[in-house]
Write a protein that holds these residues in place. Structure first.
Motif, PDB file in Angstrom:
ATOM      1  N   GLN A   3      -5.003   0.988 -16.102  1.00  0.00           N
ATOM      2  CA  GLN A   3      -4.660   1.947 -15.065  1.00  0.00           C
ATOM      3  C   GLN A   3      -5.642   1.885 -13.897  1.00  0.00           C
ATOM      4  O   GLN A   3      -6.854   1.862 -14.093  1.00  0.00           O
ATOM      5  CB  GLN A   3      -4.625   3.359 -15.645  1.00  0.00           C
ATOM      6  CG  GLN A   3      -3.447   3.584 -16.579  1.00  0.00           C
ATOM      7  CD  GLN A   3      -3.484   4.944 -17.230  1.00  0.00           C
ATOM      8  OE1 GLN A   3      -4.450   5.683 -17.099  1.00  0.00           O
ATOM      9  NE2 GLN A   3      -2.420   5.280 -17.952  1.00  0.00           N
ATOM     10  N   ALA A   4      -5.083   1.894 -12.687  1.00  0.00           N
ATOM     11  CA  ALA A   4      -5.926   1.906 -11.498  1.00  0.00           C
ATOM     12  C   ALA A   4      -6.681   3.222 -11.387  1.00  0.00           C
ATOM     13  O   ALA A   4      -7.852   3.250 -10.998  1.00  0.00           O
ATOM     14  CB  ALA A   4      -5.065   1.676 -10.260  1.00  0.00           C
ATOM     15  N   ARG A   9     -15.107   1.274  -6.500  1.00  0.00           N
ATOM     16  CA  ARG A   9     -14.864   2.100  -7.692  1.00  0.00           C
ATOM     17  C   ARG A   9     -15.959   3.145  -7.897  1.00  0.00           C
ATOM     18  O   ARG A   9     -15.687   4.242  -8.377  1.00  0.00           O
ATOM     19  CB  ARG A   9     -14.748   1.220  -8.935  1.00  0.00           C
ATOM     20  CG  ARG A   9     -15.983   0.383  -9.201  1.00  0.00           C
ATOM     21  CD  ARG A   9     -15.835  -0.399 -10.487  1.00  0.00           C
ATOM     22  NE  ARG A   9     -17.039  -1.179 -10.736  1.00  0.00           N
ATOM     23  CZ  ARG A   9     -17.514  -1.439 -11.935  1.00  0.00           C
ATOM     24  NH1 ARG A   9     -16.907  -0.969 -12.997  1.00  0.00           N
ATOM     25  NH2 ARG A   9     -18.596  -2.162 -12.075  1.00  0.00           N
ATOM     26  N   HIS A  67      -2.658   2.484  -2.562  1.00  0.00           N
ATOM     27  CA  HIS A  67      -2.217   1.636  -3.670  1.00  0.00           C
ATOM     28  C   HIS A  67      -3.409   0.989  -4.359  1.00  0.00           C
ATOM     29  O   HIS A  67      -4.561   1.136  -3.948  1.00  0.00           O
ATOM     30  CB  HIS A  67      -1.224   0.581  -3.176  1.00  0.00           C
ATOM     31  CG  HIS A  67      -1.794  -0.408  -2.192  1.00  0.00           C
ATOM     32  ND1 HIS A  67      -2.407  -1.567  -2.576  1.00  0.00           N
ATOM     33  CD2 HIS A  67      -1.837  -0.395  -0.835  1.00  0.00           C
ATOM     34  CE1 HIS A  67      -2.795  -2.245  -1.509  1.00  0.00           C
ATOM     35  NE2 HIS A  67      -2.469  -1.551  -0.433  1.00  0.00           N
ATOM     36  N   ASN A  68      -3.105   0.265  -5.418  1.00  0.00           N
ATOM     37  CA  ASN A  68      -4.134  -0.293  -6.290  1.00  0.00           C
ATOM     38  C   ASN A  68      -4.566  -1.699  -5.908  1.00  0.00           C
ATOM     39  O   ASN A  68      -5.259  -2.362  -6.681  1.00  0.00           O
ATOM     40  CB  ASN A  68      -3.630  -0.303  -7.746  1.00  0.00           C
ATOM     41  CG  ASN A  68      -2.446  -1.243  -7.942  1.00  0.00           C
ATOM     42  OD1 ASN A  68      -1.763  -1.596  -6.973  1.00  0.00           O
ATOM     43  ND2 ASN A  68      -2.179  -1.640  -9.171  1.00  0.00           N
ATOM     44  N   PHE A  87       0.742   2.830  -7.771  1.00  0.00           N
ATOM     45  CA  PHE A  87      -0.288   2.088  -8.501  1.00  0.00           C
ATOM     46  C   PHE A  87       0.317   1.061  -9.451  1.00  0.00           C
ATOM     47  O   PHE A  87      -0.309   0.615 -10.405  1.00  0.00           O
ATOM     48  CB  PHE A  87      -1.207   3.059  -9.238  1.00  0.00           C
ATOM     49  CG  PHE A  87      -1.754   4.116  -8.316  1.00  0.00           C
ATOM     50  CD1 PHE A  87      -2.676   3.785  -7.339  1.00  0.00           C
ATOM     51  CD2 PHE A  87      -1.293   5.419  -8.376  1.00  0.00           C
ATOM     52  CE1 PHE A  87      -3.157   4.743  -6.458  1.00  0.00           C
ATOM     53  CE2 PHE A  87      -1.767   6.389  -7.502  1.00  0.00           C
ATOM     54  CZ  PHE A  87      -2.700   6.046  -6.534  1.00  0.00           C
ATOM     55  N   SER A 134       0.679  -0.941 -13.628  1.00  0.00           N
ATOM     56  CA  SER A 134      -0.564  -0.715 -14.369  1.00  0.00           C
ATOM     57  C   SER A 134      -0.584   0.664 -15.007  1.00  0.00           C
ATOM     58  O   SER A 134      -1.146   0.847 -16.088  1.00  0.00           O
ATOM     59  CB  SER A 134      -1.775  -0.873 -13.440  1.00  0.00           C
ATOM     60  OG  SER A 134      -1.787   0.138 -12.462  1.00  0.00           O
ATOM     61  N   GLN A 135       0.025   1.656 -14.356  1.00  0.00           N
ATOM     62  CA  GLN A 135      -0.011   3.003 -14.902  1.00  0.00           C
ATOM     63  C   GLN A 135       0.813   3.134 -16.187  1.00  0.00           C
ATOM     64  O   GLN A 135       0.628   4.071 -16.950  1.00  0.00           O
ATOM     65  CB  GLN A 135       0.516   4.010 -13.868  1.00  0.00           C
ATOM     66  CG  GLN A 135      -0.338   4.099 -12.610  1.00  0.00           C
ATOM     67  CD  GLN A 135      -1.782   4.499 -12.873  1.00  0.00           C
ATOM     68  OE1 GLN A 135      -2.713   3.771 -12.585  1.00  0.00           O
ATOM     69  NE2 GLN A 135      -1.976   5.671 -13.447  1.00  0.00           N
ATOM     70  N   GLY A 145      -9.064   1.753  -6.855  1.00  0.00           N
ATOM     71  CA  GLY A 145      -8.997   1.245  -8.220  1.00  0.00           C
ATOM     72  C   GLY A 145      -9.572  -0.146  -8.350  1.00  0.00           C
ATOM     73  O   GLY A 145     -10.093  -0.730  -7.398  1.00  0.00           O
TER      74      GLY A 145
END
Length: 431
Positions: free
Chosen positions: A271-272, A376, A331-332, A260, A263-264, A352
């Motif tokens: 965060q995603a 989302r 993945h994000n 991800f 962003s994490q 995300g």
């Protein structure tokens, strides 16, 4: 010729440009990278020459200060803050209304100011001395546009994802032209024009669009442009990369990468997936016969209540060294993850909402038969599990990814793009 790449100090907005910068440099051109001081070490570790400009206050601190001042007004005017930065992806006429567009443009311009303003004066001073022939600028890094405009350099935007900004701007100008002359607010033009006038120049729409665009998005997912487009193949650069011992042999089970991006690391707002959602995902896939490699910062790993036996949490592994061994990637929506999966013919699941174009690119990915995406409001561990099982078991996704892979490899490499950039620089520079 002299080429300057400009980006606000954010690592993932710099890295996609590294292969092109190196292609220009190995072709004999002088290349420099200008950004905020906090990115200097990242730039120099890539082997490129850094030009630190502007304030050394970290970008996250600047953005946090802006958000605290703007959040309440944002929610009152446009609904929840979670929606604000994604409204510019809208292309439905009922959403393209003049009661929303000027305010959204003003809000986005405030963000651009934070990302750019402290760099502009230093950058203009440097460009007046160094005299670049071509300025390439990350699509959010308008400091590059200002410096190129006032010094007569040719300049080009480089989007990192689908170019929704250009589409939003086109929609904004169309709707703006329908308004009475006294009601045509344009915060972006006012801001850029103010900087141009300070240095004896004047605003033109080229300050927003660049003279041309260098775009590494797949052609079938490239949005319409009002300026010439130089297509370029995405080439991987993930920063310093090491092949760990556990990657030096074939996996005994089907390997799935869940990544991800940075962003994490950047706090909950970026965060995603939340820690709760990550835990839900891990629990939901715990019974699958897979090796799930999950890239997570140590801090996030420590917040997890359970890590199933089939999961391998790691802080970082370069996409370029692991993706080819995978049977699927979660993945994000980041462009590196998206493109790496395509390049290695690996089906992918996008989740995300960190990347603003995910709600446009996600459906296109599904239409191509190369992967799936989860909106989302449909996110859950169970949904991730169901979609992952499909990606692993249905052979059609490999076929769809192969079609996108062939499309990727028809686009010119960075080194093949260099002669076109030379022609563009000669065409557009004004001194």
């Amino acid at each position: 010729m002299r080429v300057l790449y400009v980006t606000f100090p954010w690592r993932t907005h710099f890295q996609p440009a590294v292969p092109l910068c190196w292609a220009l440099q190995t072709a004999g051109h002088e290349v420099r990278v200008a950004s905020g001081p906090e990115l200097t070490d990242v730039i120099t570790r890539s082997g490129l020459t850094a030009v630190p400009v502007g304030s050394d206050v970290p970008m996250l601190q600047k953005l946090a200060e802006m958000q605290s001042a703007q959040a309440q007004e944002a929610m009152e005017n446009l609904g929840t803050q979670d929606d604000l930065l994604y409204d510019y992806a809208e292309n439905r006429e009922e959403k393209l209304t003049w009661d929303r567009l000027p305010w959204l443009t003003a809000f986005l311009t405030e963000i651009l100011k934070i990302e750019n303003e402290t760099m502009i004066e230093d950058l203009v001073e440097y460009c007046r001395w160094w005299k670049p022939d071509l300025v390439l600028w990350n699509y959010m890094s308008y400091a590059g546009s200002v410096a190129a405009t006032v010094t007569g350099a040719a300049h080009a935007r480089m989007p990192t994802e689908m170019d929704l900004d250009a589409r939003f701007r086109r929609n904004f100008l169309r709707v703006r032209a329908q308004q009475p002359p006294e009601d045509r607010a344009d915060a972006l033009a006012d801001w850029l024009g103010g900087w141009a006038e300070k240095y004896g120049a004047s605003f033109s729409e080229e300050m927003v669009t660049g003279h041309f665009t260098v775009d590494h998005m797949l052609g079938s997912m490239r949005l319409e442009q009002d300026v010439p487009v130089v297509p370029m193949r995405y080439v991987s650069y993930n920063g310093p990369a090491v092949v760990p011992h556990w990657l030096r042999e074939d996996p005994t089970r089907r390997r799935v990468l869940a990544t991800f991006g940075v962003s994490q690391e950047q706090g909950a707002a970026y965060q995603a997936l939340s820690v709760e959602q990550l835990q839900d995902m891990l629990d939901a896939v715990a019974d699958l016969d897979i090796e799930l490699v999950v890239t997570l910062p140590e801090k996030i790993q420590q917040e997890l209540a359970r890590v199933p036996d089939n999961a391998r949490p790691v802080e970082f592994v370069a996409l370029s060294v692991i993706t080819s061994s995978c049977s699927a990637v979660i993945h994000n929506g980041s462009t590196p993850s998206f493109m790496e999966a395509i390049a290695h013919r690996v089906p992918q699941l996008m989740v995300g909402r960190v990347c603003p174009d995910i709600e446009v690119r996600g459906p296109l990915l599904e239409q191509a038969g190369a992967g799936l995406w989860i909106p989302r409001d449909e996110m859950s561990g169970a949904r991730i599990r169901d979609d992952l099982v499909r990606l692993l078991d249905e052979p059609g996704f490999r076929d769809g990814t192969e079609r996108l892979r062939q499309e990727l490899y028809t686009q010119p490499t960075p080194s093949q793009v260099v002669p076109e950039l030379e022609r563009m620089a000669e065409r557009y520079r004004s001194r």
